[in-house]
Structures are given as C-alpha cells and as structure tokens.
Design a protein around this motif. Structure first.
Motif, PDB file in Angstrom:
ATOM      1  N   SER A 111     -47.022 -29.723 -16.713  1.00  0.00           N
ATOM      2  CA  SER A 111     -46.691 -28.471 -17.393  1.00  0.00           C
ATOM      3  C   SER A 111     -46.545 -27.269 -16.462  1.00  0.00           C
ATOM      4  N   LYS A 112     -46.710 -27.480 -15.156  1.00  0.00           N
ATOM      5  CA  LYS A 112     -46.587 -26.333 -14.253  1.00  0.00           C
ATOM      6  C   LYS A 112     -45.350 -26.535 -13.360  1.00  0.00           C
ATOM      7  N   ASP A 137     -57.958 -32.460  -8.765  1.00  0.00           N
ATOM      8  CA  ASP A 137     -57.019 -31.952  -9.763  1.00  0.00           C
ATOM      9  C   ASP A 137     -55.879 -31.242  -9.031  1.00  0.00           C
ATOM     10  N   THR A 153     -52.553 -33.118 -22.458  1.00  0.00           N
ATOM     11  CA  THR A 153     -52.549 -31.954 -21.561  1.00  0.00           C
ATOM     12  C   THR A 153     -53.355 -32.281 -20.308  1.00  0.00           C
ATOM     13  N   GLY A 154     -53.200 -31.433 -19.307  1.00  0.00           N
ATOM     14  CA  GLY A 154     -54.032 -31.563 -18.111  1.00  0.00           C
ATOM     15  C   GLY A 154     -55.495 -31.307 -18.452  1.00  0.00           C
ATOM     16  N   PHE A 155     -55.724 -30.410 -19.395  1.00  0.00           N
ATOM     17  CA  PHE A 155     -57.094 -30.111 -19.825  1.00  0.00           C
ATOM     18  C   PHE A 155     -57.742 -31.392 -20.350  1.00  0.00           C
ATOM     19  N   SER A 194     -61.384 -26.759 -17.405  1.00  0.00           N
ATOM     20  CA  SER A 194     -61.341 -28.117 -17.976  1.00  0.00           C
ATOM     21  C   SER A 194     -62.234 -29.074 -17.192  1.00  0.00           C
ATOM     22  N   HIS A 246     -61.499 -25.441 -12.228  1.00  0.00           N
ATOM     23  CA  HIS A 246     -60.894 -25.025 -13.495  1.00  0.00           C
ATOM     24  C   HIS A 246     -61.818 -25.305 -14.686  1.00  0.00           C
ATOM     25  N   ALA A 295     -53.219 -29.893 -10.375  1.00  0.00           N
ATOM     26  CA  ALA A 295     -52.400 -29.205 -11.385  1.00  0.00           C
ATOM     27  C   ALA A 295     -51.356 -28.243 -10.799  1.00  0.00           C
ATOM     28  N   HIS A 296     -51.771 -27.416  -9.837  1.00  0.00           N
ATOM     29  CA  HIS A 296     -50.832 -26.397  -9.333  1.00  0.00           C
ATOM     30  C   HIS A 296     -50.060 -26.862  -8.098  1.00  0.00           C
ATOM     31  N   THR A 329     -50.762 -32.388 -13.887  1.00  0.00           N
ATOM     32  CA  THR A 329     -50.147 -31.940 -15.139  1.00  0.00           C
ATOM     33  C   THR A 329     -48.643 -31.852 -14.928  1.00  0.00           C
ATOM     34  N   SER A 347     -56.562 -22.272  -8.922  1.00  0.00           N
ATOM     35  CA  SER A 347     -55.542 -21.676  -9.781  1.00  0.00           C
ATOM     36  C   SER A 347     -55.495 -20.158  -9.739  1.00  0.00           C
ATOM     37  N   ASP A 350     -60.618 -28.909  -7.691  1.00  0.00           N
ATOM     38  CA  ASP A 350     -59.196 -28.548  -7.699  1.00  0.00           C
ATOM     39  C   ASP A 350     -58.708 -28.773  -6.267  1.00  0.00           C
ATOM     40  N   ASN A 368     -58.582 -33.980 -17.549  1.00  0.00           N
ATOM     41  CA  ASN A 368     -59.828 -33.722 -16.818  1.00  0.00           C
ATOM     42  C   ASN A 368     -61.050 -34.076 -17.650  1.00  0.00           C
TER      43      ASN A 368
HETATM   44  C1  LIG Z   1     -56.493 -26.393 -12.146  1.00  0.00           C
HETATM   45  C2  LIG Z   1     -56.036 -26.680 -13.536  1.00  0.00           C
HETATM   46  N1  LIG Z   1     -56.309 -27.885 -14.061  1.00  0.00           N
HETATM   47  C3  LIG Z   1     -55.903 -28.212 -15.305  1.00  0.00           C
HETATM   48  C4  LIG Z   1     -55.221 -27.315 -16.086  1.00  0.00           C
HETATM   49  C5  LIG Z   1     -54.823 -27.696 -17.467  1.00  0.00           C
HETATM   50  O1  LIG Z   1     -53.529 -28.203 -17.479  1.00  0.00           O
HETATM   51  P1  LIG Z   1     -52.663 -28.102 -18.810  1.00  0.00           P
HETATM   52  O2  LIG Z   1     -52.122 -26.725 -18.857  1.00  0.00           O
HETATM   53  O3  LIG Z   1     -51.659 -29.167 -18.682  1.00  0.00           O
HETATM   54  O4  LIG Z   1     -53.626 -28.342 -19.932  1.00  0.00           O
HETATM   55  C6  LIG Z   1     -54.908 -26.055 -15.584  1.00  0.00           C
HETATM   56  C7  LIG Z   1     -54.113 -25.118 -16.428  1.00  0.00           C
HETATM   57  O5  LIG Z   1     -54.279 -23.982 -16.523  1.00  0.00           O
HETATM   58  C8  LIG Z   1     -55.339 -25.723 -14.277  1.00  0.00           C
HETATM   59  O6  LIG Z   1     -55.098 -24.506 -13.771  1.00  0.00           O
END
Ligand SMILES: Cc1ncc(COP(=O)(O)O)c(C=O)c1O
Length: 388
Positions: free
Chosen positions: A239-240, A206, A109-111, A137, A135, A208-209, A237, A181, A177, A114
């Motif tokens: 996943s978004k 990061d 995961t992205g979590f 994480s 975030h 992610a978004h 990630t 987010s 970030d 990080n």
């Molecule tokens: C800024 C940010 N980094 C990392 C993550 C985590 O990514 P993932 O959902 O793939 O675990 C999120 C998810 O909510 C996020 O908003």
C-alpha cells in the motif's frame, strides 16, 4: 440519566488543550504522489506514501478493472474457507519470487500482517525485543502476544544485546522496522542480524516503507544492506511504494504454513478482493521493470536532505525518501504546517502519539513524481517559515 459516553467531550477537550486533536481531511483529487486538491486548493503533495507514483498508474487501474470484469468484486469468505482465489495465489507466488523466499502469505493490510505474524510466533513463555520506534502494528502485535516485551532504545544494538543476554524465556523474537516511518532512518540490520544469530533469536523485519524503494532489485533495506539471509520473517505492504493495498509476510514454507494455520487476522478475516491482488501483481511487475523510479527518487531525496541540513534544519538521522523536519512542539508544528499549506505545500505535521513527546515534526515524503521545481519551492518555503 447520564450519557455513558459523556466522558468523550472531556477527553476531546483535553486533546484540544494539548494541541493534539486531529481533524479528518478528505482530498478532492485522486491520490497522486505530487499533487493534491484539498479544501478547494491545489497543493504540491508531500504527504503521501506513493513513493514511486504508482497509486494513480494507468496500468494498475486497468488491472483492477479487468480483474473485476473477470473475477467480480467481493471475495465473500476468509482465505481458508473459499475467499482465496487464483489471483491471490498468483500474487503470493510472485511475492515469494520477488523476495527470494520459499513462500509468502497475503494479509488484508500491513497492520494485520504484523499483528498476525508476531502473535503466531511467540506467547507468554517467550520474549520479544522491539525497537522503541517500531510501528504501532508491531507494538500491538507484541502486546497481544502476551510475551515478555523488552523495548530497546532506538537503533541501539548494545541495549539489544544486553536484553538478549539476560533473557531466559523459551523463544526469542527480535522485531524492527527497516526504514522508520516517521524519522526516515534505517535500522542497523547487519548488527541486529549478527545478534539474532549469536542468541539463536528469530528476526522479523518490517519493510513497509522500503519495498520497491531500496535495493538494486527493489526488495528493500535487507537487500540494500545485504542481510537477506539473516532475516527469518519479512513483513511488507503493497500500500505504499507499490501504490496498491494489502500486506504480506515472506519466508520459509514452514513459516507460511504455520501463519496460514495460526495468524488470527488471516484466519478470521475476509480475503481482500481479487481485484486488489491484481493491482499488487501489476505494481510488482512495474517495480521490477522500472528501477529508474527508485533511483530518481533516492537521488532527489539525498539532495533535499543535504540542502535542509546545510540550511541548519534538524532532519534527525534520515537516510531515505522520508525526511522529517523536527520542530519539537505540537503547536509550532501545526502552525508551520498551516503556513506551508497557505504557501501551496501540503506537508503533514506529526504529533504525539505518532512520535514521542517533544519530537513533533513535519514529515516530508518524496515521490518519484515530484518535479525539481516543486522540491526547490518546498525547500525555500520551509527556510522562509522555519528559518535557516
Ligand atoms: C512501518 C509500518 N508498518 C506497517 C504499516 C501498516 O501497513 P498498512 O498501511 O498496509 O496497514 C505501516 C503503515 O502506516 C507502517 O508505517
């Protein structure tokens, strides 16, 4: 005998009293960036991170089913043992090519990406400089690393400079970030990259978004703001915007080799199923071949931001497809989110601890799948319910 878990009832009652208790929802429809069925109602969906409408894309579905047929389902081991298959390796190569870096490494995961990256780069002799709105994480990675943590006020580069200037720790790591987010605003990356250079600090961002959404090629805010060369560690990630699942780190060969040896969430966790990597590969291809998705999304987001602002609503510093309507109190936020739901719009109300006290908000996230009428309808409903 006293139940050792009885304190939980009091703790949950306390959340109730402060209007902070969350309840779990289960949508009845598959995830789609524009519509959701929930509680027997079909609503316009403004509560997913499916920014490019890929979560339900037929090509991803096909890629997954074909991969399951060929490669089976479970990966059966951590990547360093036997869990890493040729589809994982291919996705890592493609991610590196996409990001323009020497290498990339997949995390579950992205979590995990990080946490794994931060804890591998710094330890108690070192210092981290972290934006106050990073975030969870990133925050957890910072705490777990044991390094000295300097939290600077959100996006305030002067405060960052002051902390960097007085730090005498061995290594310095700046973390941020790129697209926040909850607030939907962008980090001042050119200034942050300058400071990293000036103070010989490592810079981890990061995306992610932002991956797939920002930048001409869809690489994110670093590309959008032209600072890719000044960033050492890129976390993302799938996943978004990419509608799939899994996190990654992109950077130099040495960085990736080090993480593969040291990042605990990588070393001590089962590799994602290869079929998940197949979805990531398909999504990465679409993101590169169909730039119109991000172009349309960002144009619509700009319009909605302008309309909400001219209606007198507070959207903070949003400059993206994530648009908060800041209401302040958790009670009001729950009430407005409920009224919007009854009017046919799903917009999540975000309360502490996801945002600071006093900053509860409606988090509107747009998708390239939204129709103009849906967005206009949402805008009218917010104006009617909140005022403006
Ligand atoms: C800024 C940010 N980094 C990392 C993550 C985590 O990514 P993932 O959902 O793939 O675990 C999120 C998810 O909510 C996020 O908003």
């Amino acid at each position: 005998m006293v139940d050792p878990l009885s304190w939980l009832d009091d703790a949950l009652a306390d959340l109730d009293n402060r209007e902070l208790r969350r309840t779990l929802l289960a949508r009845e429809s598959p995830q789609r960036g524009d519509r959701i069925e929930i509680g027997g109602h079909s609503l316009a969906n403004f509560g997913s991170n499916d920014y490019l409408g890929l979560a339900g894309d037929e090509r991803l579905r096909l890629a997954v089913t074909q991969a399951v047929q060929k490669r089976g389902w479970g990966s059966g081991a951590s990547p360093l043992v036997t869990g890493r298959g040729s589809l994982h390796a291919e996705l890592e190569r493609e991610l590196a090519r996409f990001e323009g870096t020497q290498a990339a490494l997949l995390f579950s995961t992205g979590f995990a990406a990080n946490v794994g990256a931060i804890t591998s780069l710094v330890s108690p002799e070192d210092a981290i400089f972290s934006d106050a709105k990073n975030h969870a994480s990133i925050i957890d990675g910072c705490r777990l690393s044991g390094a000295q943590i300097h939290v600077y006020k959100h996006c305030e580069v002067d405060k960052l400079r002051q902390s960097l200037a007085v730090s005498r720790q061995r290594r310095k790591l700046i973390v941020s970030d790129t697209l926040f987010s909850m607030d939907g605003d962008l980090a001042p990356l050119p200034q942050i990259a300058d400071l990293a250079r000036e103070f010989s600090a490592m810079l981890l961002v990061d995306e992610a978004h932002a991956t797939g959404v920002f930048g001409e090629k869809g690489r994110g805010i670093c590309e959008h703001l032209g600072v890719e060369d000044g960033v050492h560690i890129r976390v993302g990630t799938l996943s978004k915007g990419l509608g799939s699942f899994g996190g990654f780190v992109a950077g130099s060969r040495a960085l990736i080799d080090w993480l593969a040896n040291r990042a605990r969430p990588y070393v001590f966790s089962t590799a994602m199923p290869e079929a998940v990597a197949a979805a990531g590969l398909a999504a990465l291809r679409i993101v590169q071949e169909e730039p119109y998705r991000r172009q349309e999304l960002l144009a619509r987001a700009r319009e909605l931001r302008e309309h909400l602002t001219s209606a007198g609503l507070s959207i903070g510093r949003s400059d993206s497809q994530i648009i908060p309507v800041i209401l302040g109190s958790p009670g009001k936020t729950v009430q407005v989110a409920g009224e919007l739901r009854r009017a046919g719009y799903f917009v999540p109300g975000i309360r502490p601890p996801s945002v600071p006290e006093g900053e509860s908000l409606l988090r509107i996230s747009l998708s390239s799948l939204h129709q103009r009428e849906q967005v206009e309808g949402l805008e009218a409903a917010i104006r009617r319910i909140v005022g403006g």
